[in-house]
Design a protein around this motif. Structure first.
Motif, mmCIF file in Angstrom:
data_model
loop_
_atom_site.group_PDB
_atom_site.id
_atom_site.type_symbol
_atom_site.label_atom_id
_atom_site.label_comp_id
_atom_site.label_asym_id
_atom_site.label_seq_id
_atom_site.Cartn_x
_atom_site.Cartn_y
_atom_site.Cartn_z
ATOM 1 N N VAL A 109 0.862 -1.184 0.000
ATOM 2 C CA VAL A 109 0.000 0.000 0.000
ATOM 3 C C VAL A 109 0.897 1.232 0.000
ATOM 4 O O VAL A 109 1.900 1.269 0.721
ATOM 5 C CB VAL A 109 -0.921 0.028 1.238
ATOM 6 N N VAL A 110 0.542 2.226 -0.809
ATOM 7 C CA VAL A 110 1.303 3.472 -0.874
ATOM 8 C C VAL A 110 0.431 4.621 -0.377
ATOM 9 O O VAL A 110 -0.686 4.806 -0.873
ATOM 10 C CB VAL A 110 1.772 3.768 -2.312
ATOM 11 N N PHE A 111 0.933 5.366 0.598
ATOM 12 C CA PHE A 111 0.304 6.609 1.017
ATOM 13 C C PHE A 111 1.054 7.729 0.302
ATOM 14 O O PHE A 111 2.129 8.154 0.717
ATOM 15 C CB PHE A 111 0.400 6.764 2.535
ATOM 16 N N LEU A 112 0.462 8.192 -0.790
ATOM 17 C CA LEU A 112 1.111 9.144 -1.694
ATOM 18 C C LEU A 112 0.607 10.560 -1.421
ATOM 19 O O LEU A 112 -0.458 10.957 -1.889
ATOM 20 C CB LEU A 112 0.832 8.743 -3.148
ATOM 21 N N LEU A 113 1.373 11.314 -0.620
ATOM 22 C CA LEU A 113 1.028 12.695 -0.285
ATOM 23 C C LEU A 113 -0.328 12.802 0.408
ATOM 24 O O LEU A 113 -1.039 13.799 0.266
ATOM 25 C CB LEU A 113 1.050 13.570 -1.556
ATOM 26 N N THR A 114 -0.677 11.783 1.174
ATOM 27 C CA THR A 114 -1.887 11.842 1.984
ATOM 28 C C THR A 114 -1.683 12.836 3.130
ATOM 29 O O THR A 114 -0.556 13.227 3.438
ATOM 30 C CB THR A 114 -2.207 10.464 2.570
#
Length: 272
Positions: A109-114
């Motif tokens: 899972v990627v948290f991209l600029l959350t």
């Protein structure tokens, strides 16, 4: 810079490998032809099938600061979902889609600029923690540490909590560890213009620091890129990414590529 001899040697090596591949392929085709002539079925299709790509879920939802660089970051990640069957990206509309069913079969899972307190249910939070603990990957970019300030387990997992940042500036980044897929191609140091985070607590005691901000011989310790193991899982964080230009910088793209490969289990990455 590699010498011309080194480049030529590499090219010769590549030609040799290609030659071997051609010989092996020719032999395989000849064998298949002989089997057909002998009335034997061709090689079963399953023997030629490529391995399934590792599924990576990407979340970009914001409930705090919304980075204008999110479209550029999405475009940068899409470069690594190019049909080579290593990884396949699924972009989620929001945190509510990060369910047990979605996580089942995913590799990372990627948290991209959350940012902010995302609407992830209690069940979703438990599912994410279990996913990583049981062998999944978690990758956070930039403001992923400015996410879930009221969820201690997430902050412990990602490795740090955003506190504040000085004005964006051009600074020197020192690469401490070049023995991971994310840092192997990086120079010993490089300059980049970005927004450099300060965290509430020093992450170094809990993570393997890969790169840090150069603050001078007597300056504070400012880790920027790190990885760690969490149970059987893999966690990676990269604090860069505030500007569009960061997401077209070759150094950042090298970090991104290595992070995705390592977190999804495509490649090994040292002990982290």
């Amino acid at each position: 810079m590699r010498s011309i001899a080194t480049k030529v040697g590499a090219a010769v090596g590549l030609m040799s490998v290609v030659g071997i591949t051609i010989v092996l392929l020719t032999g395989a085709l000849a064998g298949a032809t002989q089997r057909r002539h002998a009335g034997v079925d061709a090689v079963p299709r399953r023997d030629l099938a490529l391995p399934a790509p590792r599924r990576i879920l990407v979340l970009t939802e914001t409930r705090g600061y919304h980075h204008a660089s999110i479209p550029a970051a999405i475009a940068a990640l899409r470069q690594f979902d190019d049909g080579d069957r290593r990884v396949a990206l699924t972009f989620l509309a929001g945190a509510r889609e990060l369910t047990s069913a979605r996580l089942h079969g995913a590799a990372a899972v990627v948290f991209l600029l959350t940012s902010g307190e995302l609407p992830l249910s209690a069940a979703g939070k438990r599912a994410l923690l279990a996913f990583v603990r049981d062998g999944g990957g978690l990758v956070g970019f930039h403001s992923a540490t400015d996410t879930f300030h009221h969820w201690p387990a997430y902050l412990a997992l990602i490795g740090a909590e955003f506190s504040h940042h000085p004005r964006p500036s051009t600074q020197r980044v020192i690469v401490e560890d070049r023995h991971t897929p994310a840092t192997a191609a990086l120079p010993a140091s490089f300059q980049i213009h970005d927004e450099f985070y300060v965290f509430t607590h020093a992450p170094r005691p809990h993570v393997r620091v890969l790169a840090r901000l150069d603050t001078g011989p007597s300056g504070p310790d400012r880790p920027l890129v790190w990885c760690r193991r969490a149970g059987k899982g893999r966690v990676f964080y990269d604090a860069l990414g505030h500007f569009d230009t960061t997401w077209s910088d070759t150094r950042q793209l090298a970090i991104v590529a290595g992070a995705l490969d390592w977190a999804s289990g495509v490649v090994a990455g040292g002990d982290c």
